[in-house]
Design a protein around this motif. Sequence first.
Motif, PDB file in Angstrom:
ATOM      1  N   UNK B  78      55.573  37.721  37.374  1.00 44.33           N
ATOM      2  CA  UNK B  78      54.722  38.149  38.619  1.00 44.33           C
ATOM      3  C   UNK B  78      53.523  38.317  38.528  1.00 44.33           C
ATOM      4  N   UNK B  79      53.465  39.349  37.309  1.00 40.96           N
ATOM      5  CA  UNK B  79      52.275  39.965  36.901  1.00 40.96           C
ATOM      6  C   UNK B  79      51.249  38.875  36.400  1.00 40.96           C
ATOM      7  N   UNK B  80      51.773  38.140  35.655  1.00 45.66           N
ATOM      8  CA  UNK B  80      50.984  37.016  35.263  1.00 45.66           C
ATOM      9  C   UNK B  80      50.323  36.200  36.231  1.00 45.66           C
ATOM     10  N   UNK B  81      51.230  35.931  37.192  1.00 41.94           N
ATOM     11  CA  UNK B  81      50.578  35.079  38.173  1.00 41.94           C
ATOM     12  C   UNK B  81      49.478  35.934  39.160  1.00 41.94           C
ATOM     13  N   UNK B  82      49.737  37.173  39.300  1.00 42.15           N
ATOM     14  CA  UNK B  82      48.839  37.772  39.947  1.00 42.15           C
ATOM     15  C   UNK B  82      47.432  37.796  39.149  1.00 42.15           C
ATOM     16  N   UNK B  83      47.702  38.157  37.808  1.00 42.97           N
ATOM     17  CA  UNK B  83      46.333  38.245  36.933  1.00 42.97           C
ATOM     18  C   UNK B  83      45.578  36.875  36.877  1.00 42.97           C
ATOM     19  N   UNK B  84      46.245  35.765  36.815  1.00 46.96           N
ATOM     20  CA  UNK B  84      45.743  34.539  36.500  1.00 46.96           C
ATOM     21  C   UNK B  84      45.031  33.974  37.927  1.00 46.96           C
ATOM     22  N   UNK B  85      45.583  34.450  39.086  1.00 50.06           N
ATOM     23  CA  UNK B  85      45.231  34.148  40.427  1.00 50.06           C
ATOM     24  C   UNK B  85      43.853  34.881  40.503  1.00 50.06           C
ATOM     25  N   UNK B  86      43.887  36.263  40.103  1.00 46.75           N
ATOM     26  CA  UNK B  86      42.875  37.010  40.404  1.00 46.75           C
ATOM     27  C   UNK B  86      41.528  36.632  39.509  1.00 46.75           C
ATOM     28  N   UNK B  87      41.787  36.356  38.369  1.00 43.24           N
ATOM     29  CA  UNK B  87      40.711  36.035  37.311  1.00 43.24           C
ATOM     30  C   UNK B  87      40.135  34.606  37.735  1.00 43.24           C
ATOM     31  N   UNK B  88      41.120  33.668  38.199  1.00 42.16           N
ATOM     32  CA  UNK B  88      40.651  32.204  38.652  1.00 42.16           C
ATOM     33  C   UNK B  88      39.792  32.568  40.037  1.00 42.16           C
ATOM     34  N   UNK B  89      40.149  33.449  40.794  1.00 36.48           N
ATOM     35  CA  UNK B  89      39.392  33.758  41.863  1.00 36.48           C
ATOM     36  C   UNK B  89      38.001  34.099  41.492  1.00 36.48           C
ATOM     37  N   UNK B  90      37.840  34.954  40.527  1.00 40.38           N
ATOM     38  CA  UNK B  90      36.544  35.454  40.284  1.00 40.38           C
ATOM     39  C   UNK B  90      35.814  34.251  39.665  1.00 40.38           C
ATOM     40  N   UNK B  91      36.324  33.470  38.776  1.00 41.44           N
ATOM     41  CA  UNK B  91      35.528  32.262  38.366  1.00 41.44           C
ATOM     42  C   UNK B  91      35.040  31.411  39.512  1.00 41.44           C
TER      43      UNK B  91
END
Lengths: 272, 296
Positions: B78-91
């Motif tokens: 769950x945490x890793x999905x949120x992190x990946x989604x967050x970073x990808x959104x910034x990019x």
Amino acid sequence: MRRFSWINATSLTLGFAFLYLPMLILVVYSFNASQLVTVWAGFSTRWYGELIRNEAFLDAAWVTLKVAVVSSTIATVLGTMAAYTLVRAGRFLGRTLFSGMIYAPLVMPEVITGLSLLLLFIGIGLDRGILTIVLAHTTFSMCYVSVVVSSRLDSFDRSLEEAALDLGCTPFEAFRLVTLPIIAPAVISGWLLAFTLSLDDLVIASFVTGPSATTLPMKIWSSVRLGVSPEINALSTILIAIVTVGVITASLVSKRAIAARQRDERAAAAAA
Amino acid sequence: MRRFVVVAVPYLWLLALFLIPFVIVLKISLSDPAIAIPPYAPTLDLSEGWQGLKDFFAGLDFENFAFLTTDDLYWKAYLSSLRIAFVATLFTLLVGFPIAYGMARAEERWRPMLLMLVILPFWTSFLIRVYSWMGILSSEGYLNQVLLALGVVAEPLTILNTNAAVYVGIVYTYLPFMILPIYATLEKLDMSLLEAAEDLGCSRLSAFWLVTIPLSVPGIVAGCFLVFIPTIGEFVIPSLLGGSETLMIGKVLWEEFFSNRDWPVASAVAVILLLILIVPIILFQRNEQKQREAEG
């Protein structure tokens, strides 16, 4: 244009290169003679030939097409009804629940939609196959249709409908003769959207299907998981070509329709 | 009567094929796995009457949710999905904003064309767009061929099957969702505001920071949510482009169901995922509503 500087030109060029280069590479390498997909070994249409002879792909394409036509058509009817209800019906029991159920599938992760529908189909003992994929696709794409159609219903002049009713139309006639022609472009784009969503879907179809029906995305999925394949490049090129021709045709047709309407309006204004 | 049909048909359809399936997921998430068909217990047996109903509810518990907290895999996913989604959104924002800005500043007769060029990939198969990066990013792929030929790197880079490839895939496939709302706000932006700022002594850059960016915030926020929300439950991108280090909850759910055949745990994973998604969805709807009110 004063503010259109070289920075904007660069960001647009790089941006569109990023969007289109991967697909362009796919198209170019689909004509590669080599089995090794990343090594260019001369021009060949060999993979298209292999693709056409591959019955599993043809069967999957046929299943996908059937599912897409049937599900997008039902979804358009249901979605238009839902949009009409949302915009015109006013208050009724369970309205909040209804609009919630229309918007929720738009943001629902596909894995959850797929899982929940599969559990339902198993629960009621429905044989899984084309029928269950059609039911699943209809359910999520009707929501997209209803969003597209309701934005059009929202924006048009309601007095036209009222005039029709005053002049003796039944509500159904008023819908068929006045409302439907006006919202037709939105209904058509809703159908196209539903059709594309259905063609595209891998996750939900994988959950709800049974051994009897394999769709094209499922077929593509099982072969690309092993790596890049020249046959899939050829198939991708065909799909990209169909979409490009379709979108360009649709935009030309709608441009012409808008021009015709403006001409009519000018003529009407001149006559008045 | 007809009016009733128009409401009832789509209503009943959604009740049967959207809401009831969720109730089933919720129910199975509270059941225990069993070696049976269907592979969970208890099953509701109405022929037993009231006693059957009581037995059924007595058999439900939160064991699967407790299990999710004991096994590291799930909360890490769950945490890793949120992190990946967050970073990808910034990019995606970093890539998408300049494109949207360039489009909004392009000559007016070019804009419909540019808009169509942004929308066109959206109609193309998602799976194929993700797949197209496999050939580019693999160790003997086109990118490495170019980099080696130019002498930028001495050895091929490992990009495919890492999180970097997942980011590339997300930015690529969700870019239109970021560009379109930002473009919509930038296009409406009143150019005379920028001229006023410059007349009052702002440099072009500070006018951009002080006027353009604040006024495009609603579009930026909408674009970010449109990328962030679907990315959290993404399955195709991490499966095709990611590697063993890529942990995303959509993939975990898929494997729990198809490989482990543990329906109750898969259902519990789905229920928690939904609970996590509710927060950004509500924030997104608030943003949309505020925008509508500002316009209306």
